[in-house]
Design an enzyme around this catalytic site. Sequence first.
Site, PDB file in Angstrom:
ATOM      1  N   TYR A 144       0.850  -1.195   0.000  1.00  0.00           N
ATOM      2  CA  TYR A 144       0.000   0.000   0.000  1.00  0.00           C
ATOM      3  C   TYR A 144       0.883   1.242   0.000  1.00  0.00           C
ATOM      4  CZ  TYR A 144      -3.453   3.450   1.606  1.00  0.00           C
ATOM      5  OH  TYR A 144      -4.278   4.558   1.723  1.00  0.00           O
ATOM      6  N   ASP A 239       9.281   2.870  -0.061  1.00  0.00           N
ATOM      7  CA  ASP A 239       8.226   3.519   0.710  1.00  0.00           C
ATOM      8  C   ASP A 239       8.418   3.117   2.165  1.00  0.00           C
ATOM      9  OD1 ASP A 239       6.006   4.467   1.948  1.00  0.00           O
ATOM     10  OD2 ASP A 239       4.554   3.609   0.548  1.00  0.00           O
ATOM     11  N   LYS A 267       4.146   8.848   9.011  1.00  0.00           N
ATOM     12  CA  LYS A 267       3.885   8.290  10.338  1.00  0.00           C
ATOM     13  C   LYS A 267       4.879   8.792  11.400  1.00  0.00           C
ATOM     14  CE  LYS A 267       0.913   4.878   8.423  1.00  0.00           C
ATOM     15  NZ  LYS A 267       0.975   4.205   7.174  1.00  0.00           N
TER      16      LYS A 267
END
Length: 421
Positions: A144, A239, A267
């Site tokens: 994702y 990522d 995050k």
Amino acid sequence: MRYKNSEELYNKAVNLMPGGVNSPVRAFLNVDRTPVFIDRAKGDKIYDVDGNEYIDYVCSWGPGILGHAHPKVIEAVKAACEKGLTFGAPTRNEVELAELIKSIMPSMEVMRMVNSGTEATMSAIRTARGYTGRDMILKFKGCYHGHSDGLLVKAGSAALTSAVPDSAGVPESYTKNTLVALYNDENSVKELFEKYGNDIACVIVEPVAANMGVVLPEKGFLQFLRDITEKYNSVLIFDEVITGFRLGLGGAQEYYGIKPDMTTLGKIVGGGMPMAVYGGRKEIMDFVSPVGKVYQAGTLSGNPVATTAGIATIKILMENKNIYSDIEKKTSKIAEALKYIGLSVNQAGSLLCGYFTDREVKNYDDALSSDTKKYAEFFAWLIDRGIYVAPSQYEAMFISAAHSDEDIEKTCGIIREFKNN
Ligand SMILES: *Cc1c(COP(=O)(O)O)cnc(C)c1O
């Protein structure tokens, strides 16, 4: 009774927001429950609006590596708020944060700050396309990278075709340049490169896949990606929105010793505030506006409060390097408990997932073999006993530096009891 106030709020929320939430997984649909509404959090605990206390293993999906409301972070944020919430102009903070990130991840020679992981990956891909002058991108099934149009794809029906949209509202013309390979399957990548290699602008990958549960890269897989992208002059994007500052201070690139061309962070980098970063080799990042011709901008980008939270968090991590071995040990204890009740367990540092399957989980299809009904029972067992885990089988469990040994033991006990219920 236990969830009375949450249920009241939920009944209002469903009429105001789709599913009553602002991000789909929060709606608890995957576990056939209604969500608990959170009032506050401190350390390794969160408290809902009915006053129920939970030991938290979601940690806001990753940012909470220090636990919630770390006093030093809160103090720094309060001071930053006093100075004003946003200026839309450069600040000292941005320079300080960029220097910190570069010192930790030398591959991030030049970077740009944005507000979400979605923005970071979308912008990194645009930059890779601008730099290479190529249109195609390659991603992996089950990884994702946020919700931008070109990434919301599922693999096409025939092998070696481009992807098709996996969401309504995404035109096929937006996904026709997205290729999908299989995680940990070198051949699937090789075949796509043999066919389209000179048109592939970039490969984007989660170096540890943490959005299909947790799937570790097999030995040699990341190096293989490094080699094949180099061979075809394609940009390798790690990522690291989850793995950055999580798998170790320097993220997966340090952990596995592979240097990507570009990296996305999110995050943890915002210390609990909306913040993300993309960056990489100077030669590539020089394509970004205003130096280069790849346009990208943001009203609140590099926000002074968010960068303050990020700096404070990263500094604490830098000053306490044993945090990583500590949380890894705690995570291993939970892993043992999950194995005891028969789950197939994957762990990388403090990233953990137990699947309700007999299979070893090495890719998305293995992950899909999990019995999600059983997971829903497990979730209910835990939440009703004050243990808050992701309301979906396909998410990682996050352990923080604030999780006390006592709470880890308590959690393990409740997990083990699930076997006999
Ligand atoms: C969470 C996540 C994103 C998206 O970040 P948002 O801030 O939710 O937009 C992108 N990539 C990875 C690997 C993620 O885990």
